[in-house]
Design an enzyme around this catalytic site. Structure first.
Site, short mmCIF file in Angstrom:
data_model
loop_
_atom_site.label_atom_id
_atom_site.label_comp_id
_atom_site.label_asym_id
_atom_site.label_seq_id
_atom_site.Cartn_x
_atom_site.Cartn_y
_atom_site.Cartn_z
N GLU A 29 -48.51 62.54 -52.33
CA GLU A 29 -48.53 63.75 -51.52
C GLU A 29 -48.80 64.96 -52.41
O GLU A 29 -48.11 65.16 -53.41
CB GLU A 29 -47.17 63.91 -50.81
CG GLU A 29 -46.92 62.80 -49.80
CD GLU A 29 -45.44 62.62 -49.47
OE1 GLU A 29 -44.62 63.46 -49.89
OE2 GLU A 29 -45.12 61.63 -48.80
N LEU A 58 -48.31 62.18 -45.33
CA LEU A 58 -46.91 62.34 -45.73
C LEU A 58 -46.11 61.13 -45.26
O LEU A 58 -45.50 61.16 -44.19
CB LEU A 58 -46.36 63.64 -45.13
CG LEU A 58 -45.21 64.31 -45.86
CD1 LEU A 58 -45.02 65.72 -45.34
CD2 LEU A 58 -43.92 63.52 -45.76
N ALA A 59 -46.14 60.06 -46.03
CA ALA A 59 -45.51 58.81 -45.59
C ALA A 59 -45.28 57.92 -46.80
O ALA A 59 -46.19 57.22 -47.24
CB ALA A 59 -46.41 58.11 -44.57
N GLU A 60 -44.07 57.95 -47.34
CA GLU A 60 -43.81 57.25 -48.61
C GLU A 60 -43.98 55.75 -48.48
O GLU A 60 -44.51 55.09 -49.38
CB GLU A 60 -42.40 57.59 -49.12
CG GLU A 60 -42.25 58.99 -49.70
CD GLU A 60 -42.14 60.07 -48.63
OE1 GLU A 60 -41.97 59.73 -47.44
OE2 GLU A 60 -42.24 61.27 -48.98
N PHE A 83 -40.27 63.34 -54.86
CA PHE A 83 -38.91 63.36 -55.43
C PHE A 83 -38.33 61.96 -55.27
O PHE A 83 -38.59 61.30 -54.26
CB PHE A 83 -38.01 64.37 -54.70
CG PHE A 83 -38.34 65.81 -55.02
CD1 PHE A 83 -37.72 66.47 -56.07
CD2 PHE A 83 -39.29 66.49 -54.27
CE1 PHE A 83 -38.04 67.78 -56.37
CE2 PHE A 83 -39.62 67.80 -54.58
CZ PHE A 83 -39.00 68.45 -55.62
N PHE A 86 -36.92 60.61 -52.09
CA PHE A 86 -37.78 60.20 -50.97
C PHE A 86 -38.19 58.72 -51.10
O PHE A 86 -38.89 58.19 -50.24
CB PHE A 86 -39.06 61.04 -50.90
CG PHE A 86 -38.84 62.54 -50.87
CD1 PHE A 86 -37.58 63.07 -50.60
CD2 PHE A 86 -39.89 63.42 -51.10
CE1 PHE A 86 -37.38 64.45 -50.58
CE2 PHE A 86 -39.69 64.79 -51.09
CZ PHE A 86 -38.44 65.31 -50.83
N HIS A 129 -32.90 66.02 -53.57
CA HIS A 129 -33.84 66.40 -54.64
C HIS A 129 -33.21 66.27 -56.02
O HIS A 129 -33.76 66.74 -57.00
CB HIS A 129 -34.34 67.83 -54.45
CG HIS A 129 -35.31 67.98 -53.33
ND1 HIS A 129 -35.00 67.69 -52.04
CD2 HIS A 129 -36.62 68.40 -53.31
CE1 HIS A 129 -36.05 67.94 -51.26
NE2 HIS A 129 -37.04 68.34 -52.01
#
Lengths: 327, 379
Positions: A29, A58-60, A83, A86, A129
């Site tokens: 990302e 946006l999709a880990e 991070f 995530f 985070h």
């Protein structure tokens, strides 16, 4: 040789590996136009183009899963998860596919990829985070887990990780990203993944740390040597999995005492594993119980109080003094 | 100074047209059936396959079912582990891989006997893996297939990644992956749809809507009746196919594979079929569905339907059907003999393929483990 911080050193390693091997792709990302939220991938899009630097949705879970497929196809993906907090979104793909495909396919489809991610506290960040959960990945068969502590070893270890035939979780101590500069060589040092480094030789006690915790540990060492006349040996683990048992055992067999520092939660943390290995291999040399200076088994606190949570030089010095006082 | 958004939200309608439209208007989903349940074909859509090719498709479906039934018997007699039969889904299975070339990729779910056999996996290999012998996971040489992962839908992002790799290398191969109606709820599957569409990857998603995710009927799994509707929301063309009509499956998959190979991106195919049997051999479907319901699907059986069509074309008759059945039975029994010869567990290999080379701590654990085997006299 040039002086640079860890962000620049990591960027240099990425740039060099991409230049040397067209299979290497950067995926994540905001890694393209933005250069990554910490700017580790800055400039790579301009140099290598959209076919090598993937600004992803946006999709880990999708990022890690598709990167595994790309690795199976023969590319060498270097994923950035923005991070480490995530990564839980991607846990399933890491466990089911990234860590297992070599085995499941009986060696036909090894997964040579790197998952880079900033971890740890100390940057006044919002929830999720600041975590330090490297133990999860060390607990997962099939993965390697590498954690550099400064610009120079970050540079060399990222080179080694990208060229490694196995999947590597590469935890970057974000508190160190811009904390200091170091001479970084023009070509990587030959550090082998799975090898710890003795950064200071000493006779009285072994201090073990890694990643961001090397800084308070070395601060404590300064205090111990100058104020308390203690001569500590210091080990920078560099690789959590595989772990360099030999270096740990050799050192503690010599000093007889040991304090281990990490910021992750204490229970089932890396220190617990180190203690078990020392118990198995250096028991007869131990002069005192091994101490752990770690994060507590609680959710990482909001940042106004994080300095009280994270191990610091004072608490490390206290732990060393207690261990030395044990008879 | 702020930059103007690329598309001001007010542009969705000009001032003189009403803004409100139908709240949900997803358009029509194309559906395809070529053979009706009587085996009568809509000749306008029949794929161009010669007689031999048609008979080969028939035989593949019969072989798949024969294997399923034989393995069920073996399982009931204690000679087979828990496995997932696919009785009733043979047309869906054979149709989805029919247009693939050997250098294309197939990424299956675990209920994929028919497609795996078509791709070159051996019967004894499938028997081995379902009976708990890791040797069965050996991907046959020359076959670009991935071994399946058991976690529902977890293979779909990986399949998409392979397709992204193909596109990145500017090569012309295609990936087909399948999963069930249960998997349509998984985040991983939906993320994979999005990645495939965004990167215009050469992949065909086949959702085998067989009516049930173990006990959960498809209508409770998703609030939309047509799972194919998931496609357009991601920018993926979708089609709903009669999954018990092998000709329709072949046509739909061929079109999707051609699109992918031409660089036009992914397609979602919903194959509407029915799991005539068990979820796995550990399942009792009587708990969640009636025999009457199952009976309504019997006239739609994909094999008898195709046989009616082939009889109508003069390619099959009762004798020939019987002979094909016997040949398939013999092939499965021969494979079972090979399976039995190879069904010798090798406990010494469990540390293989974990890493490229085993780290020292694992070497130590391996030594401990082998010593344990030695003490017990296990070879």
């Amino acid at each position: 040789m040039a002086q640079m911080n860890m962000v620049r050193a990591l960027n240099k390693a990425l740039d060099e590996t991409m230049a040397a091997d067209e299979r290497v792709c950067v995926i994540g990302e905001d890694v393209g136009v933005d250069g990554g939220v910490f700017r580790v991938t800055k400039g790579l899009l301009d140099t290598y183009g959209e076919n090598r630097v993937f600004d992803t949705p946006l999709a880990e879970c999708g990022i890690v899963g598709t990167a595994v497929g790309m690795a199976i196809y023969g590319l060498r993906p270097v994923v950035e998860i923005q991070f480490s907090g995530f990564m839980m979104q991607a846990f399933d793909q890491i466990e089911q596919n990234m860590a297992r495909f070599r085995r499941r396919s009986r060696g036909r489809f090894p997964v040579s990829m790197v998952l880079r991610t900033p971890y740890g506290g100390g940057i006044r960040a919002v929830e999720h985070h600041s975590e330090s959960r490297e133990a999860y990945w060390a607990h997962t068969p099939g993965l390697k887990v590498v954690i550099p502590s400064g610009p120079r070893n970050a540079y060399s270890l990222l080179h080694a990780s990208i060229n490694d035939p196995d999947p590597v979780i590469f935890y970057e101590p974000k508190a160190v990203y811009r904390a200091f500069r170091e001479e970084v060589p023009d070509v990587p040092d030959p550090i082998e993944i799975g090898t710890a480094q003795v950064v200071r030789e000493g006779a009285d006690i072994t201090l073990v740390a890694y990643g961001a915790m090397m800084r308070p540990t070395l601060e404590a060492v300064e205090d111990l040597t100058e104020m308390h006349g203690v001569d500590p040996e210091v080990i920078d683990l560099l690789s959590i999995s595989p772990m360099d048992t030999d270096t740990l055992v050799t050192s503690v067999s010599k000093t007889g005492r040991c304090v281990i520092v990490h910021e992750g939660p204490r229970t089932c943390g890396i220190a617990a594993e180190i203690i078990a290995r020392l118990n198995e291999n250096a028991f007869e040399h131990l002069l005192a119980p091994i101490k752990r200076v770690t994060g507590y088994d609680i959710h990482f606190p909001f940042f106004q109080v994080e300095k009280h949570f994270l191990p610091d030089a004072d608490i490390i010095v206290d732990a060393v003094k207690e261990t030395l006082a044990y008879e | 100074m702020t930059t103007a958004p690329k598309q001001p939200i007010t542009d969705v309608a000009s001032p003189d047209t009403p803004v409100r439209k139908n709240l949900i208007d997803l358009g029509d989903i194309e559906s395809l059936q070529i053979l009706d349940t009587d085996g009568v074909a809509d000749e306008a859509f029949v794929p161009r396959l010669d007689d031999e090719a048609l008979l080969r498709v028939h035989r593949a479906m019969v072989l798949t079912r024969t294997l399923d039934i034989r393995m069920l018997n073996m399982q009931r007699q204690g000679e087979m582990g828990t496995f997932a039969p696919g009785i009733g889904q043979e047309a869906t299975q054979i149709g989805q891989v029919h247009p693939l070339r050997s250098r294309d990729w197939f990424v299956p779910s675990y209920r994929s006997f028919g497609a795996q056999l078509w791709r070159g996996w051996t019967i004894e290999g499938l028997m081995l893996l379902w009976d708990g012998f890791f040797e069965g996971f050996e991907v046959p040489a020359g076959v670009n297939d991935l071994p399946f992962s058991i976690v529902i839908g977890s293979q779909v992002p990986v399949a998409t990644g392979v397709a992204m790799g193909i596109r990145q290398r500017r090569e012309k191969h295609v990936v087909v992956t399948n999963f069930g109606d249960g998997a349509i709820s998984q985040g991983a599957v939906n993320e994979a749809f999005n990645f495939a569409a965004v990167y215009k990857s050469p992949i065909v998603f086949v959702v085998e809507n067989n009516g049930y995710a173990i006990s959960m009927p498809a209508e409770k799994q998703a609030a939309t009746k047509e799972l194919a509707r998931r496609g357009p929301g991601f920018g993926i063309p979708a089609i709903r196919v009669d999954g018990n009509d092998v000709l329709a499956m072949i046509v739909a998959t061929t079109e999707a594979v051609d699109r992918a190979r031409a660089g036009e991106g992914p397609t979602l195919i919903e194959a509407v079929t029915y799991r005539m049997g068990l979820h796995t051999t550990a399942d009792d479907p009587k708990v969640y569905r009636s025999d009457d319901e199952v009976d309504t699907w019997k006239p739609r059986d994909p094999i008898t339907r195709f046989e009616k069509y082939l009889i109508g074309k003069g390619l099959l008759d009762e004798n020939r059907i019987q002979r094909t059945g016997e040949e398939c039975e013999q092939e499965v029994l021969n494979a079972r003999e090979r399976f039995r010869e190879r069904a010798v567990a090798n406990p010494r290999e469990v540390f293989e393929y974990i890493y490229d080379s085993l780290p020292p701590a694992l070497q130590q654990q391996k030594r401990e483990y082998l010593a344990r085997l030695d003490r017990k006299g296990v070879r």
